[in-house]
Design an enzyme around this catalytic site. Structure first.
Site, PDB file in Angstrom:
ATOM      1  N   HIS A 277       9.186  21.143  16.922  1.00 18.62           N
ATOM      2  CA  HIS A 277       8.806  22.197  17.668  1.00 18.62           C
ATOM      3  C   HIS A 277       8.666  23.793  17.433  1.00 18.62           C
ATOM      4  O   HIS A 277       9.260  24.596  17.543  1.00 18.62           O
ATOM      5  CB  HIS A 277       9.825  21.965  19.059  1.00 18.62           C
ATOM      6  CG  HIS A 277       9.657  20.903  20.152  1.00 18.62           C
ATOM      7  ND1 HIS A 277      10.986  20.924  21.382  1.00 18.62           N
ATOM      8  CD2 HIS A 277       9.127  20.160  19.766  1.00 18.62           C
ATOM      9  CE1 HIS A 277      10.630  19.694  21.600  1.00 18.62           C
ATOM     10  NE2 HIS A 277       9.283  18.894  21.032  1.00 18.62           N
TER      11      HIS A 277
ATOM     12  N   ASN B 234      11.349  21.415  25.880  1.00 15.69           N
ATOM     13  CA  ASN B 234      10.291  20.844  25.082  1.00 15.69           C
ATOM     14  C   ASN B 234       9.098  21.741  25.394  1.00 15.69           C
ATOM     15  O   ASN B 234       8.584  22.123  26.541  1.00 15.69           O
ATOM     16  CB  ASN B 234       9.918  19.304  25.516  1.00 15.69           C
ATOM     17  CG  ASN B 234      10.636  18.328  25.510  1.00 15.69           C
ATOM     18  OD1 ASN B 234      11.365  18.209  25.819  1.00 15.69           O
ATOM     19  ND2 ASN B 234      10.205  17.098  24.249  1.00 15.69           N
TER      20      ASN B 234
HETATM   21  C1  LIG Z   1       5.432  14.144  16.589  1.00 12.82           C
HETATM   22  C2  LIG Z   1       5.622  15.798  17.305  1.00 12.82           C
HETATM   23  C3  LIG Z   1       6.314  15.231  18.874  1.00 12.82           C
HETATM   24  C4  LIG Z   1       7.223  16.299  19.798  1.00 12.82           C
HETATM   25  N1  LIG Z   1       6.773  15.886  20.831  1.00 12.82           N
HETATM   26  C5  LIG Z   1       6.621  17.108  22.310  1.00 12.82           C
HETATM   27  C6  LIG Z   1       6.932  16.492  23.569  1.00 12.82           C
HETATM   28  O1  LIG Z   1       7.352  15.206  23.819  1.00 12.82           O
HETATM   29  N2  LIG Z   1       7.707  17.047  24.138  1.00 12.82           N
HETATM   30  C7  LIG Z   1       6.739  18.728  23.870  1.00 12.82           C
HETATM   31  O2  LIG Z   1       7.023  19.777  25.043  1.00 12.82           O
HETATM   32  N3  LIG Z   1       6.433  18.269  22.642  1.00 12.82           N
HETATM   33  C8  LIG Z   1       6.346  18.071  22.053  1.00 12.82           C
HETATM   34  N4  LIG Z   1       6.122  18.175  20.096  1.00 12.82           N
HETATM   35  C9  LIG Z   1       6.014  20.101  20.524  1.00 12.82           C
HETATM   36  C10 LIG Z   1       3.698  20.364  20.881  1.00 12.82           C
HETATM   37  O3  LIG Z   1       3.566  19.531  20.670  1.00 12.82           O
HETATM   38  C11 LIG Z   1       3.625  21.514  19.774  1.00 12.82           C
HETATM   39  O4  LIG Z   1       4.797  22.270  20.342  1.00 12.82           O
HETATM   40  C12 LIG Z   1       2.739  21.874  20.746  1.00 12.82           C
HETATM   41  O5  LIG Z   1       1.722  20.812  20.714  1.00 12.82           O
HETATM   42  C13 LIG Z   1       1.657  22.886  19.810  1.00 12.82           C
HETATM   43  O6  LIG Z   1       0.733  23.883  20.228  1.00 12.82           O
HETATM   44  P1  LIG Z   1      -0.049  24.503  20.183  1.00 12.82           P
HETATM   45  O7  LIG Z   1      -0.815  25.381  20.696  1.00 12.82           O
HETATM   46  O8  LIG Z   1       1.379  25.700  19.400  1.00 12.82           O
HETATM   47  O9  LIG Z   1      -0.227  24.437  18.618  1.00 12.82           O
HETATM   48  P2  LIG Z   1      -1.220  23.077  18.154  1.00 12.82           P
HETATM   49  O10 LIG Z   1      -1.604  22.334  19.583  1.00 12.82           O
HETATM   50  O11 LIG Z   1      -0.459  22.190  17.235  1.00 12.82           O
HETATM   51  O12 LIG Z   1      -2.744  23.759  17.881  1.00 12.82           O
HETATM   52  C14 LIG Z   1      -3.702  24.475  16.773  1.00 12.82           C
HETATM   53  C15 LIG Z   1      -5.265  23.406  16.580  1.00 12.82           C
HETATM   54  O13 LIG Z   1      -5.461  24.554  15.931  1.00 12.82           O
HETATM   55  C16 LIG Z   1      -6.630  23.633  14.924  1.00 12.82           C
HETATM   56  N5  LIG Z   1      -6.728  24.587  13.800  1.00 12.82           N
HETATM   57  C17 LIG Z   1      -5.619  24.835  12.428  1.00 12.82           C
HETATM   58  N6  LIG Z   1      -6.231  25.732  12.125  1.00 12.82           N
HETATM   59  C18 LIG Z   1      -7.653  25.622  12.309  1.00 12.82           C
HETATM   60  C19 LIG Z   1      -8.391  26.549  11.951  1.00 12.82           C
HETATM   61  N7  LIG Z   1      -8.139  27.442  10.634  1.00 12.82           N
HETATM   62  N8  LIG Z   1      -9.722  26.007  12.344  1.00 12.82           N
HETATM   63  C20 LIG Z   1      -9.680  25.285  12.978  1.00 12.82           C
HETATM   64  N9  LIG Z   1      -8.994  24.871  14.206  1.00 12.82           N
HETATM   65  C21 LIG Z   1      -7.685  24.770  13.149  1.00 12.82           C
HETATM   66  C22 LIG Z   1      -5.328  22.265  14.446  1.00 12.82           C
HETATM   67  O14 LIG Z   1      -6.708  21.033  13.876  1.00 12.82           O
HETATM   68  C23 LIG Z   1      -5.106  21.961  16.186  1.00 12.82           C
HETATM   69  O15 LIG Z   1      -5.945  21.481  17.225  1.00 12.82           O
HETATM   70  C24 LIG Z   1       5.896  17.393  19.453  1.00 12.82           C
HETATM   71  C25 LIG Z   1       5.235  17.678  18.243  1.00 12.82           C
HETATM   72  C26 LIG Z   1       4.910  17.530  17.555  1.00 12.82           C
HETATM   73  C27 LIG Z   1       4.518  17.058  16.411  1.00 12.82           C
END
Ligand SMILES: Cc1cc2nc3c(=O)[nH]c(=O)nc-3n(C[C@H](O)[C@H](O)[C@H](O)COP(=O)(O)OP(=O)(O)OC[C@H]3O[C@@H](n4cnc5c(N)ncnc54)[C@H](O)[C@@H]3O)c2cc1C
Length: 540
Positions: free
Chosen positions: A480, A518
């Site tokens: 997270h 979460n």
């Molecule tokens: C193994 C695991 C288990 C988890 N379990 C849970 C759970 O059960 N419940 C929960 O609430 N949370 C959980 N989490 C945490 C949650 O999934 C993350 O905090 C959340 O998905 C992050 O969201 P975000 O939008 O910040 O980033 P992300 O969802 O990571 O989105 C960022 C996106 O940007 C893209 N990107 C990055 N750099 C570039 C670039 N230069 N050009 C184009 N695209 C790019 C990436 O490919 C990605 O698709 C878990 C995470 C993991 C890894």
């Protein structure tokens, strides 16, 4: 032992993937594929009202919302999730933990400078396509301290907008029922039943896995978009943001063949950076927004001196207590959570352990081969983390595909360590409940107990320093991680990058604390919420 265990698990999962890819009828709504294109087929230059960088947990609802009125380009470096069927099913969830990073598949691995292994989503839908699927809303203090003047009615509507499409009430697996009973018997009360809100005590949360085990990640929020206004481009890695003075005007992205494309914004348009807690600070630095002396030392053109980009990187440390049971349990992701005090949360997972060599138990034939044992893991998460770290670019490369260098400084602040000590003691208490008693096994001498895996617990649990040492030696990530572009430091309360026009950051990098137990629920809500705010601000 750990290595051979991973190999056995891999075999099992590969068999399941084979089964899923050859037999499964897609149970996800993939209508969005009509407007998903590969970067290789895109023009060298084009123009939109809004460009969203990162088709992840926050980026998908954000782009969808903006498309209701304006033209939107959503750029995602990963592939569409249907190319990797194992991410679509709960049964094969654990595959992401052992999959090799081939530079293209949905998992990008990184090891922080603390030596802790971690993963990031690299797929349309982002982290919501590779995570454990537990859905629970943010806590009250998160909204009070986020530095944003929230319109709480809109927050509520944004959560509901996400939930009506993605979230199910889980049928508790046998192990999750036992875990819930253990928490309640161990005093983690009240019993809140099923609830999506953040609550003290024990509750069953929502899940983005439906009751057939199909994942419904943020990617399915794209189905709510105006298809005439939204273009999603996959395998499009944004290399940097383009500026005219202090105004963002476009982005430069590379396709899978390394060819560069430019996307520009129309007058009054904006660029919204949603590349996640690792990707967003990395892209700001690569684009020349960051500490001046640091950027100059890397010979990067400085667009704007911003000392806090890449600072306050935070990860929620995890501790685990793993037990092997000599019977088969169905694989189960976390469905129940116990919040014992404001910042200590306990969850548990179970999975079959095929081919694991069972020791001789008094009640079982020795080395019985017909029984598949199971692994049950109690995990503790500590929130409101005081230990903070930083993110730097990988000096040898200005390619955004390269992982930046991150240090979280786990447990460098003593209050984080004290929470771990209290969490560890609580789990040991839970193992003494009547509910857990019936999971104990008897060895040939007639002694009843658990077969633990991993580092043994310190003998004297009341000795703070030995439990602290145990916490430090076993620290792992809860995945997270957040920070790097905090509200009030890098972005203002409208998520606009301070000192720059037409550029916002909207994702987990803006959080100084991980919301609720979460974060995914609040991240998807945030994408919808900021999208609605941008539309409101533009029309006024
Ligand atoms: C193994 C695991 C288990 C988890 N379990 C849970 C759970 O059960 N419940 C929960 O609430 N949370 C959980 N989490 C945490 C949650 O999934 C993350 O905090 C959340 O998905 C992050 O969201 P975000 O939008 O910040 O980033 P992300 O969802 O990571 O989105 C960022 C996106 O940007 C893209 N990107 C990055 N750099 C570039 C670039 N230069 N050009 C184009 N695209 C790019 C990436 O490919 C990605 O698709 C878990 C995470 C993991 C890894």
């Amino acid at each position: 032992m750990e290595h051979s265990l991973a190999t056995f698990l891999l075999l099992l999962i590969l068999i399941s993937i084979e089964f899923i890819s050859s037999h499964a009828i897609p149970n996800q709504d993939i209508s969005y594929m009509k407007f998903v294109h590969n970067a290789n087929d895109q023009p060298i230059q084009e123009k939109y009202d809004y460009i969203v960088i990162g088709g992840g947990t926050t980026g998908c609802p954000l782009a969808t919302t903006l498309s209701s009125k304006f033209s939107v380009l959503l750029l995602e470096r990963g592939s569409d999730p249907n190319t990797y069927p194992f991410v679509l099913n709960e049964e094969t969830l654990s595959y992401v933990f052992i999959l090799e990073d081939d530079g293209q598949n949905p998992i990008q691995r990184f090891v922080s400078e603390d030596g802790v292994e971690n993963i990031r989503g690299r797929v349309l839908g982002g982290g919501s396509m590779v995570n454990a699927g537990f859905y629970s809303r943010g806590h009250r203090e998160f909204f009070e301290t986020a530095g944003v003047d929230w319109e709480m009615e809109l927050v509520e509507k944004a959560y509901e907008w996400v939930e009506e499409t993605l979230v199910s009430r889980p049928n508790l697996s046998a192990w999750q029922v036992a875990f819930r009973n253990t928490l309640l018997e161990g005093g983690v009360v009240p019993d809140n039943g099923f609830d999506l809100r953040h609550l003290m005590g024990t509750k069953t949360g929502g899940s983005i896995f439906d009751n057939k085990g199909n994942r419904h990640g943020a990617v399915e929020l794209l189905n709510k978009a105006n298809p005439k206004n939204l273009k999603v481009v996959i395998q499009a890695t944004v290399q940097r943001i383009i500026f005219n003075g202090l105004s963002a005007v476009g982005v430069l992205y590379s396709d899978s063949k390394g060819k560069l494309h430019t996307a520009l914004i129309h007058k009054k348009g904006e660029i919204l950076l949603s590349a996640g807690a690792i990707g967003s600070p990395q892209l700001l630095l690569l684009s020349g927004i960051g500490p001046k002396s640091y950027l100059s030392s890397l010979k990067l053109h400085v667009v704007h001196h911003q000392p806090h980009v890449g600072q306050f990187m935070t990860d929620n440390p995890r501790f685990s207590r793993s037990i092997v049971f000599p019977f088969q349990l169905l694989a189960s992701s976390a469905q129940v959570v116990g919040t014992l005090e404001k910042n200590i949360h306990l969850q548990s997972l179970a999975s079959p352990l095929p081919f694991y060599p069972l020791p001789s138990y008094g009640l079982l034939p020795p080395q019985s081969t017909s029984i598949t044992p199971s692994l049950v893991v109690f995990v503790g998460k500590f929130s409101n983390v005081s230990s903070k770290g930083w993110l730097h670019l990988n000096n040898s490369s200005t390619d955004s595909k390269e992982s930046p260098i991150v240090r979280f400084n786990y447990y460098s602040q003593h209050d984080d360590l004290s929470r771990c000590v209290r969490g560890v003691r609580k789990v040991e208490d839970l193992l003494k409940t009547q509910t857990m008693e019936r999971f104990k096994t008897q060895d040939l001498e007639g002694n009843k107990g658990f077969q633990f895996m991993g580092l043994p617990m310190p003998e004297n649990l009341w000795n703070d320093s030995s439990v602290e040492e145990y916490c430090k030696n076993t620290v792992a990530t809860y995945w997270h991680y957040h920070g790097g572009c905090l509200v009030g430091k890098v972005v203002d309360d409208n998520y606009k990058v301070i000192g720059i026009k037409n550029l916002r950051v909207v994702d987990g990098s803006t959080f100084s604390d991980s919301p609720g137990t979460n974060p995914m629920a609040t991240l998807m809500m945030l994408g919808r919420y900021v999208g609605l705010k941008v539309l409101q601000q533009r029309s006024s």
